[in-house]
Motif scaffolding. Structure first.
Motif, PDB file in Angstrom:
ATOM      1  N   UNK A 147      33.900 -42.082 -23.013  1.00  0.00           N
ATOM      2  CA  UNK A 147      32.875 -41.022 -23.918  1.00  0.00           C
ATOM      3  C   UNK A 147      32.105 -40.381 -22.885  1.00  0.00           C
ATOM      4  N   UNK A 148      31.597 -39.457 -23.171  1.00  0.00           N
ATOM      5  CA  UNK A 148      30.716 -38.528 -22.636  1.00  0.00           C
ATOM      6  C   UNK A 148      29.292 -38.342 -23.357  1.00  0.00           C
ATOM      7  N   UNK A 149      28.415 -38.052 -22.680  1.00  0.00           N
ATOM      8  CA  UNK A 149      27.117 -37.921 -23.124  1.00  0.00           C
ATOM      9  C   UNK A 149      26.039 -37.127 -22.136  1.00  0.00           C
ATOM     10  N   UNK A 150      24.933 -36.852 -22.413  1.00  0.00           N
ATOM     11  CA  UNK A 150      24.093 -36.154 -21.343  1.00  0.00           C
ATOM     12  C   UNK A 150      22.814 -37.159 -21.109  1.00  0.00           C
ATOM     13  N   UNK A 151      22.313 -36.796 -20.042  1.00  0.00           N
ATOM     14  CA  UNK A 151      21.180 -37.807 -19.638  1.00  0.00           C
ATOM     15  C   UNK A 151      19.840 -36.567 -20.284  1.00  0.00           C
ATOM     16  N   UNK A 152      18.489 -37.241 -19.842  1.00  0.00           N
ATOM     17  CA  UNK A 152      17.348 -36.426 -20.397  1.00  0.00           C
ATOM     18  C   UNK A 152      17.209 -34.955 -20.009  1.00  0.00           C
ATOM     19  N   UNK A 153      18.043 -34.736 -18.793  1.00  0.00           N
ATOM     20  CA  UNK A 153      17.774 -33.392 -17.974  1.00  0.00           C
ATOM     21  C   UNK A 153      19.263 -32.478 -18.523  1.00  0.00           C
ATOM     22  N   UNK A 154      19.936 -32.897 -19.183  1.00  0.00           N
ATOM     23  CA  UNK A 154      21.245 -32.451 -19.764  1.00  0.00           C
ATOM     24  C   UNK A 154      22.457 -32.159 -18.955  1.00  0.00           C
TER      25      UNK A 154
END
Length: 119
Positions: free
Chosen positions: A70-77
């Motif tokens: 799956x994919x996600x983003x970190x706190x910087x996008x």
């Protein structure tokens, strides 16, 4: 935007899928493995959570057969992909090590992977 489930929950879900696929009869239709094959274009770290400040779980070497989950983003996008690095590393890293990989370090397009919050 962070991950909505702890990594241990995601790993347990992946294990359940693997066990159910292994227990299915050979004639059953459906996936024969976990995730979709992706390949790092460079040696890259596997992180325990999205972001550089989290501990590394291992290294995915350039060209490794990694199962993109799956994919996600970190706190910087920045996009990261949860993956299972299938090969081992001669006693340095176990086979099937799980971690997040920077999307920019992956050769294939990962737009079709589900969001980690929905897995």
């Amino acid at each position: 935007m962070g991950i909505s489930r702890p990594l241990s929950v995601v790993i347990a879900a992946c294990a359940a899928v693997a066990l159910s696929a292994a227990a299915a009869p050979a004639s059953a239709t459906g996936p024969l493995g976990i995730g979709r094959a992706i390949h790092p274009r460079i040696d890259t770290g596997l992180y325990s959570a999205p972001g550089l400040s989290t501990p590394r779980t291992g290294t995915a070497k350039a060209g490794d057969n990694v199962a993109g989950i799956c994919r996600t983003t970190d706190n910087r996008g920045n996009r990261m992909v949860l993956g299972i690095d299938r090969p081992g590393r001669d006693g340095v890293q176990w086979a099937n090590t799980v971690g997040y990989i920077w999307d920019l370090d992956i050769r294939e397009n990962t737009d079709d992977l589900p969001d980690c919050g929905t897995v």
